[in-house]
Design a protein around this motif. Structure first.
Motif, PDB file in Angstrom:
ATOM      1  N   ARG A 170      43.545  36.161  38.468  1.00 40.90           N
ATOM      2  CA  ARG A 170      42.586  37.259  38.367  1.00 40.90           C
ATOM      3  C   ARG A 170      41.461  37.048  39.387  1.00 40.90           C
TER       4      ARG A 170
ATOM      5  N   SER B  22      38.150  37.767  41.485  1.00 38.35           N
ATOM      6  CA  SER B  22      36.899  38.498  41.288  1.00 38.35           C
ATOM      7  C   SER B  22      36.027  38.489  42.548  1.00 38.35           C
ATOM      8  N   SER B  23      36.022  37.354  43.289  1.00 44.69           N
ATOM      9  CA  SER B  23      35.242  37.272  44.522  1.00 44.69           C
ATOM     10  C   SER B  23      35.724  36.057  45.314  1.00 44.69           C
TER      11      SER B  23
ATOM     12  N   GLN C  31      34.244  32.854  43.767  1.00 49.86           N
ATOM     13  CA  GLN C  31      34.909  32.431  42.539  1.00 49.86           C
ATOM     14  C   GLN C  31      36.307  31.898  42.836  1.00 49.86           C
TER      15      GLN C  31
END
Length: 98
Positions: free
Chosen positions: A73, A75-76, A79
């Motif tokens: 997953r 996110s950025s 991250q």
């Protein structure tokens, strides 16, 4: 807009291990991803890639841990790197006696 390489680095982690990190900003999401980044992060130990995060076209965001592949997953970019180095720490702890 062409793809823009944001980051490329090889980090030597020990005599037998390194991490290779490459992140691009792309003009449109890669097939299977919902963001404007293309990336590949690999952890190589004794010449073998034991951990890899990438978003290969058509597969989307995922990671490989040894022979296992699972969804990641995203996110950025920040991250992503945090998660990657945390996974390296975990993998290294599990294989400390190898």
């Amino acid at each position: 807009m062409k793809a823009e390489k944001l980051f490329q680095r090889r980090v030597i982690l020990s005599e037998t291990a390194f991490a290779e990190i490459v992140v691009w900003r792309v003009p449109a999401p890669i097939s299977g991803s919902m963001h404007s980044y293309k990336y590949r992060l690999a952890y190589v130990v004794r010449g073998e890639c034991v951990l890899r995060y990438d978003n290969e076209a058509g597969k989307g965001d995922h990671r490989h841990i040894n022979d296992r592949e699972e969804t990641y997953r995203f996110s950025s970019p920040r991250q992503l790197m945090t998660d990657f180095f945390e996974e390296i720490r975990r993998w290294s702890d599990e294989h400390a006696d190898d």
